[in-house]
Design an enzyme around this catalytic site. Structure first.
Site, PDB file in Angstrom:
ATOM      1  N   HIS A   1      55.585  18.202  80.225  1.00  0.00           N
ATOM      2  CA  HIS A   1      54.533  18.402  79.228  1.00  0.00           C
ATOM      3  C   HIS A   1      53.880  19.760  79.360  1.00  0.00           C
ATOM      4  CE1 HIS A   1      54.303  13.830  79.732  1.00  0.00           C
ATOM      5  NE2 HIS A   1      55.402  14.230  79.148  1.00  0.00           N
TER       6      HIS A   1
ATOM      7  N   ARG B   1      55.532  17.097  65.428  1.00  0.00           N
ATOM      8  CA  ARG B   1      55.997  16.037  66.335  1.00  0.00           C
ATOM      9  C   ARG B   1      54.777  15.286  66.886  1.00  0.00           C
ATOM     10  NH1 ARG B   1      59.926  20.464  68.107  1.00  0.00           N
ATOM     11  NH2 ARG B   1      61.982  19.508  68.088  1.00  0.00           N
TER      12      ARG B   1
ATOM     13  N   ARG C   1      55.946  13.740  61.432  1.00  0.00           N
ATOM     14  CA  ARG C   1      56.963  12.790  61.868  1.00  0.00           C
ATOM     15  C   ARG C   1      56.294  11.669  62.657  1.00  0.00           C
ATOM     16  NH1 ARG C   1      61.732  14.730  65.734  1.00  0.00           N
ATOM     17  NH2 ARG C   1      60.126  14.690  67.347  1.00  0.00           N
TER      18      ARG C   1
ATOM     19  N   ASN D   1      69.210  18.940  66.798  1.00  0.00           N
ATOM     20  CA  ASN D   1      69.297  18.750  68.258  1.00  0.00           C
ATOM     21  C   ASN D   1      69.967  17.416  68.560  1.00  0.00           C
ATOM     22  OD1 ASN D   1      67.682  21.019  68.211  1.00  0.00           O
ATOM     23  ND2 ASN D   1      65.792  19.919  68.673  1.00  0.00           N
ATOM     24  N   ASP D   2      69.460  16.371  67.929  1.00  0.00           N
ATOM     25  CA  ASP D   2      70.043  15.052  68.167  1.00  0.00           C
ATOM     26  C   ASP D   2      71.362  14.885  67.431  1.00  0.00           C
ATOM     27  OD1 ASP D   2      68.506  13.575  70.038  1.00  0.00           O
ATOM     28  OD2 ASP D   2      66.848  13.605  68.596  1.00  0.00           O
TER      29      ASP D   2
ATOM     30  N   ARG E   1      71.954  16.301  75.354  1.00  0.00           N
ATOM     31  CA  ARG E   1      71.279  17.583  75.117  1.00  0.00           C
ATOM     32  C   ARG E   1      70.512  18.082  76.329  1.00  0.00           C
ATOM     33  NH1 ARG E   1      66.692  15.873  70.633  1.00  0.00           N
ATOM     34  NH2 ARG E   1      65.430  17.583  71.421  1.00  0.00           N
TER      35      ARG E   1
ATOM     36  N   CYS F   1      65.309  21.131  60.843  1.00  0.00           N
ATOM     37  CA  CYS F   1      64.165  21.339  61.745  1.00  0.00           C
ATOM     38  C   CYS F   1      64.556  21.342  63.219  1.00  0.00           C
ATOM     39  CB  CYS F   1      63.076  20.300  61.485  1.00  0.00           C
ATOM     40  SG  CYS F   1      63.568  18.624  61.875  1.00  0.00           S
TER      41      CYS F   1
HETATM   42  C1  PEP Z   1      66.025  17.198  66.509  1.00  0.00           C
HETATM   43  O1  PEP Z   1      66.528  16.217  67.053  1.00  0.00           O
HETATM   44  O2  PEP Z   1      66.699  18.157  66.079  1.00  0.00           O
HETATM   45  C2  PEP Z   1      64.576  17.276  66.294  1.00  0.00           C
HETATM   46  C3  PEP Z   1      64.044  18.189  65.526  1.00  0.00           C
HETATM   47  O3  PEP Z   1      63.804  16.400  66.942  1.00  0.00           O
HETATM   48  P1  PEP Z   1      63.514  16.402  68.507  1.00  0.00           P
HETATM   49  O4  PEP Z   1      63.996  17.696  69.071  1.00  0.00           O
HETATM   50  O5  PEP Z   1      62.041  16.212  68.639  1.00  0.00           O
HETATM   51  O6  PEP Z   1      64.304  15.225  68.972  1.00  0.00           O
HETATM   52 MG    MG Z   2      65.456  14.389  67.329  1.00  0.00          MG
END
Ligand code: PEP
Ligand code: MG
Length: 754
Positions: free
Chosen positions: A366, A473, A509, A631-632, A642, A679
Site C-alpha cells: 500500500h 479504483r 469502479r 492487466n488482467d 501478472r 484502462c
Molecule cells: C486491469 O486489470 O487492467 C485493471 C485496470 O485493473 P487492475 O489493474 O486494478 O486489476
Molecule cells: Mg483488473
C-alpha cells in the site's frame, strides 16, 4: 585461554579507564589490545578495521609483529578474519592453520599460534572490523570466553563508529561511513536526492560501561517488566484501539518478551559490565547481523519482531518518546524506514519530501501505491536500510531501478543530478503540451484520461491536462483503511472525488478486492489460486450487502450530477445483468425516499476476463460502455501471473494474439456503438498506445505520469498509417510473434516519439 583473572567486568572497567585517558587514538588502541590480551590470557590480541574500500587493515596488535600494523591489509573475503567479517559471526578454532580459509601473512609472524578466536565488530548489524585473540597452544575457547570477547568488541565498535580512528589510516574511511550502493525493488518512479530522515529515529546509547552493576541489573529488569505490561495491555485491548497491529503480531511480540534465551543473553551482557541499554544493544546487534543474512522470509520477520522489542526496551531505558510521525521535515528529506503504513507517509510534509526507502514493502504494497500517487520516488526491500545510514547522511533514491546510494561519491552524485535535470526538462516539454488537444496528425482525436485510486491522485488532474478519470479504483481507499469504511465514510469520499473532478467525467469502479488485493480487516481466504478465486464482482454478487452499500453511497454522492460506474472481473453477460439489477433496486429505493438521483447514470463493464471476448456483441449491447482491463486480460489470456516476475516476460502485449484480442474488442464495440476505453497499464506506454490507436481505440486511461509522453506520441502520429501497418502485419505474423520490432521501426521512420 584459562579463566580470566578479572573476568569481563574487570576488563570493561579497565577499558573505561583507557577510553578516558588523554592519549592519542593509536596509543589508546594499543593499550586496549594489551589489556584484552592480559585479561583473557592470550598471547595475541589484534584489531582489524574494515575500511570503505572493503579491505581489512591491522590497526593494533599485542603479540604479532607490531611493524605490520597499518601495513597488513587483506580483502574483506580473505583469510579467517575476512570470513568473520563476511559472516558477522564469531569463529573459534583450536588449530587455525588447518582451516581451509587460513591465509598466512609472513610479516605478522603468526605461524607460531594455533588457537584462534575472532569476533566481528558490529554496530547496528553492520560489520566494522574484527577482533582476534590467539594462543600458542591448541585449545578450545569456552562459550563464556566467546561472549566476553563479543562484549569487549562493542566498545571497539563504538570507537570506530565515532570516527576516532579515522586519523590512523589517512585516505581510507571507516566502513561505517563508506559509500554504499544497494539494490532493492522499485516502488515508485523518480529520482530523489537528499538527506536521510529516519522515520523512527535510532536510539543512541552513549553510556556503554556500567558504573554500578546492581543498578544496571535493576534497570534492565524494570524495563523488561514495563515493556511486558505495555504489550499485555495492547493485547488485551485488542483491535479496538486501532493501532493497526493485529492481534497475531502482538501475540508474537508478547511471546518474544518472555523468550528465555533473549532475556538471558541481555542479563549476561549486563553482568559482564555493560549498562542495561548497552546490553540490549549488544544483543540487538547480533540479532540484526543474523537478520541481514537470513533468507527465509518467515524467520526474518521473527527477527524483525525481536528487533522491534529491543527498540521498545531501549526507548523505555532511555526515556525516549515513543515516536509518532513528525510532520515537519527538513528540506530535501529522504525518509528511511523499516516499514511504514500509507497513513504515516501521508502525515509528512510533502513539500520537503524527496524520496522513501524501506526495508520491506513490495511493489504492490500500500505504501508503494500511495508513494506512486504522490509522485514520490520510492524503493523497497533494502536490507537493513535503517542501520546502513545515519540521520543527515546524503542519499539518493532511484525509483526507476530500485537502487539507493548512501553517502555517494561526487561522481555518482553528479550523474544522478544530471538525470534529474534531464527528467525535469522532459517534464517541462510535456507541461508545454498540457493545453493542446490530443489529436493525431491526420486529425483523429484521442481521449486521454487518468487512472486514480486515492484523493491525492486527483491533484494531477489539472496539471496533466487529462480529460477526466477513466478508472477510479475504489478498493485502494478500502485497502489503506484500518477497518471497513462505513456507508457515510464512503459517501463522503465519493463526494470529495466529485468535488475534485468538477465537470470532468469520472468512471468509478466498484470494489475489486480478492486476488492480490486483500483488506486487512476481512478474514483472508485460503484459496489455491486467488487470482482465479472469489474476487471482485463475484464477491459483490454473493455478498450483495457490500455492493449495495457502495452503490448507494455512490448514487447519493452523485446526486444531481452524471455518474459512471463499472464492474470488475465480469465473466458472463448474466453477471453484469445481475449487478445492473442491484443498481436499479438501489435507485428505486433512493427515489422512494425522496433523494435526488444522478442526472445520468451509466453502467459499464471491465473487459478483463477472456470469456467476454466470446460474448462481446452481447455485452456491448447491454452495457453503456466497456473498459478494457488489459492487466488482467493479458494475465488470463496467456495464463501468466501478472505478479510473478519469473513468467512476466514470457509473452508480449504487442504479439499478434494479444493484438487480435484488442482489435476484436475495438471493432465489435464500434459496431454496437458502445464506447470503449483501455484502462490497463498498456495504455500508458507510448509504443503500446500507438498500436492501440492503430487498432481503433480512441480513449485511453493511464497513470498521471504517462499522460505527457502519450500525448507527445499522439501529436506525432499518423493514425491511418499505423493502422495500415498493423493490418498488413497481423495477417502475416500468425505464429504468435511480437510486432514490437515492426512498430518500433515504424515509429522511428515516421518520427513518432515513443
Ligand atoms: C486491469 O486489470 O487492467 C485493471 C485496470 O485493473 P487492475 O489493474 O486494478 O486489476
Ligand atoms: Mg483488473
Amino acid at each position: 585461554m584459562p579463566a580470566a583473572p578479572g573476568g569481563p567486568r574487570l576488563l570493561l572497567r579497565r577499558l573505561r579507564e583507557a577510553m578516558a585517558e588523554p592519549v592519542s587514538p593509536q596509543a589508546r588502541l594499543d593499550r586496549i589490545v594489551t589489556l584484552i590480551a592480559a585479561n583473557v590470557i592470550a598471547e595475541v590480541c589484534s584489531v582489524y578495521v574494515l575500511s570503505d574500500d572493503n579491505t581489512l587493515e591491522l590497526f593494533a596488535t599485542e603479540g604479532l609483529n607490531r611493524s605490520a600494523v597499518h601495513l597488513t591489509r587483506m580483502r574483506a573475503d580473505e583469510g579467517l578474519v575476512g570470513l568473520i567479517a563476511k559472516t558477522a559471526e564469531p569463529l573459534s578454532l583450536s588449530d587455525a592453520q588447518s582451516h581451509p580459509a587460513f591465509s598466512y601473512r609472513p610479516e605478522t609472524g603468526e605461524e607460531a599460534y594455533h588457537a584462534f578466536l575472532g569476533v566481528p565488530l558490529l554496530r547496528a548489524g553492520n560489520t566494522l572490523g574484527v577482533l582476534v585473540v590467539q594462543n600458542l597452544t591448541y585449545r578450545v575457547y569456552s562459550e563464556e570466553e566467546i561472549e566476553a570477547l563479543q562484549t569487549t568488541a562493542m566498545v571497539l565498535s563504538e570507537m570506530i563508529a565515532s570516527g576516532e580512528l579515522q586519523s590512523l589510516a589517512p585516505g581510507a574511511g571507516s566502513a561505517a561511513r563508506r559509500a554504499v550502493s544497494q539494490r532493492g525493488v522499485a516502488l515508485a518512479d523518480g529520482i530523489g536526492l537528499g538527506h536521510v530522515v529516519l522515520h523512527e529515529p535510532r536510539i543512541i546509547v552513549k553510556q556503554l560501561i556500567a558504573e554500578n552493576l546492581e543498578r544496571e541489573v535493576e534497570r534492565l529488569e524494570e524495563a523488561i517488566g514495563e515493556v511486558r505490561s505495555a504489550i499485555d495491555d495492547l493485547v488485551e485491548r485488542g483491535d479496538s484501539i486501532g493501532t493497526g497491529e493485529s492481534r497475531e503480531v502482538l501475540e508474537t511480540v508478547r511471546m518474544f518478551a518472555h523468550d528465555k534465551g533473549w532475556l538471558r543473553r541481555m542479563r549476561e551482557a549486563v553482568h559482564s559490565g555493560l549498562t542495561a541499554e548497552a546490553a540490549v544493544e549488544r544483543v540487538q546487534s547480533d540479532n540484526r547481523a543474523r537478520m541481514m543474512r537470513q533468507s527465509d522470509p518467515y524467520l526474518r520477520d521473527r527477527l524483525h519482531d525481536l528487533d522491534d522489542l529491543a527498540n521498545r526496551l531501549l526507548r523505555t531505558l532511555i526515556g525516549a518518546e515513543s515516536n509518532g510521525a513528525h510532520r515537519e521535515l527538513p528540506e530535501n528529506a529522504i525518509l528511511v524506514a523499516r516499514s511504514m503504513g500509507p497513513a504515516a507517509l501521508l502525515e509528512y510534509d510533502r513539500a520537503s519530501l524527496r524520496g522513501v526507502v524501506l526495508e520491506e514493502g513490495g511493489p504492490t504494497s500500500h505504501i508503494a501505491i500511495v508513494a506512486r500517487a504522490l509522485g514520490i520516488p520510492a524503493v523497497g526491500e533494502i536490507a537493513n536500510a535503517t542501520a546502513l545510514c545515519d540521520a543527515g547522511d546524503a542519499i539518493i533514491v532511484d525509483g526507476a531501478t530500485g537502487e539507493i546510494q548512501v553517502r555517494p561519491g561526487p561522481e555518482i552524485e553528479a550523474a544522478y543530478a544530471e538525470q534529474v535535470r534531464l527528467r525535469a526538462r522532459r517534464q517541462e516539454r510535456y507541461r508545454a503540451l498540457r493545453d493542446l488537444p490530443a489529436v493525431t496528425k491526420d486529425g483523429v482525436a484521442i481521449g486521454l484520461q487518468l487512472n486514480a485510486g486515492l484523493l491525492v491522485d486527483l491533484t494531477h488532474l489539472n496539471e496533466s491536462g487529462a480529460e477526466g478519470v477513466g478508472l477510479f479504483r475504489t478498493e485502494l481507499q478500502f485497502m489503506v483503511a484500518q477497518r471497513m469504511p462505513s456507508a457515510a465514510e464512503q459517501q463522503s469520499l465519493y463526494e470529495a472525488v466529485f468535488t475534485a473532478t468538477g465537470d470532468l467525467p469520472v468512471t468509478i469502479r466498484t470494489l475489486d478486492i480478492g486476488g492480490d488485493k486483500i483488506l486487512p480487516y476481512m478474514p483472508a481466504l485460503e484459496e489455491e489460486n486467488p487470482a482465479l478465486g472469489w474476487r471482485a464482482i463475484r464477491i459483490g454478487l454473493d455478498r450483495p450487502a457490500l455492493l449495495r452499500v457502495q452503490l448507494r453511497a455512490l448514487l447519493r454522492a452523485a446526486s444531481g450530477r452524471p455518474l459512471k460506474i463499472m464492474f470488475p472481473m465480469v465473466a458472463t453477460v448474466d453477471e453484469f445483468v445481475r449487478a445492473k439489477a442491484i443498481v436499479d433496486r438501489e435507485k428505486a429505493h433512493l427515489r422512494r425516499h425522496g433523494h435526488v438521483l444522478p442526472s445520468d447514470c451509466r453502467l459499464g463493464v471491465m473487459v478483463e476476463v477472456p470469456s467476454l471476448l466470446f460474448q462481446i456483441d452481447e455485452i456491448a449491447k447491454v452495457a453503456d460502455f466497456l473498459s478494457v482491463g488489459s492487466n488482467d486480460l493479458m494475465q488470463f489470456l496467456f495464463a501468466v501471473d501478472r505478479e510473478n516476475r519469473r513468467v512476466a516476460d514470457r509473452f508480449d502485449t504487442l504479439s499478434v494474439p494479444a493484438l487480435r484480442a484488442f482489435r476484436l474488442i475495438a471493432q465489435r464495440a464500434a459496431a454496437a456503438d458502445c464506447p470503449v476505453t483501455i484502462c490497463g497499464e498498456i495504455g500508458g506506454k507510448p509504443l503500446e498506445a500507438m498500436a492501440l490507436i492503430g487498432l481503433g481505440f480512441r480513449n485511453l486511461s493511464m497513470s498521471p505520469a504517462a499522460i505527457g509522453p502519450v500525448k507527445a506520441m499522439v501529436l506525432g502520429l499518423d493514425a491511418s498509417a499505423v493502422a495500415a501497418v498493423l493490418d498488413a502485419e497481423m495477417k502475416r505474423a500468425g505464429d504468435g510473434a511480437s510486432l514490437r520490432p515492426v512498430l518500433t521501426a515504424f515509429a522511428k521512420a515516421h518520427g513518432v516519439p515513443i
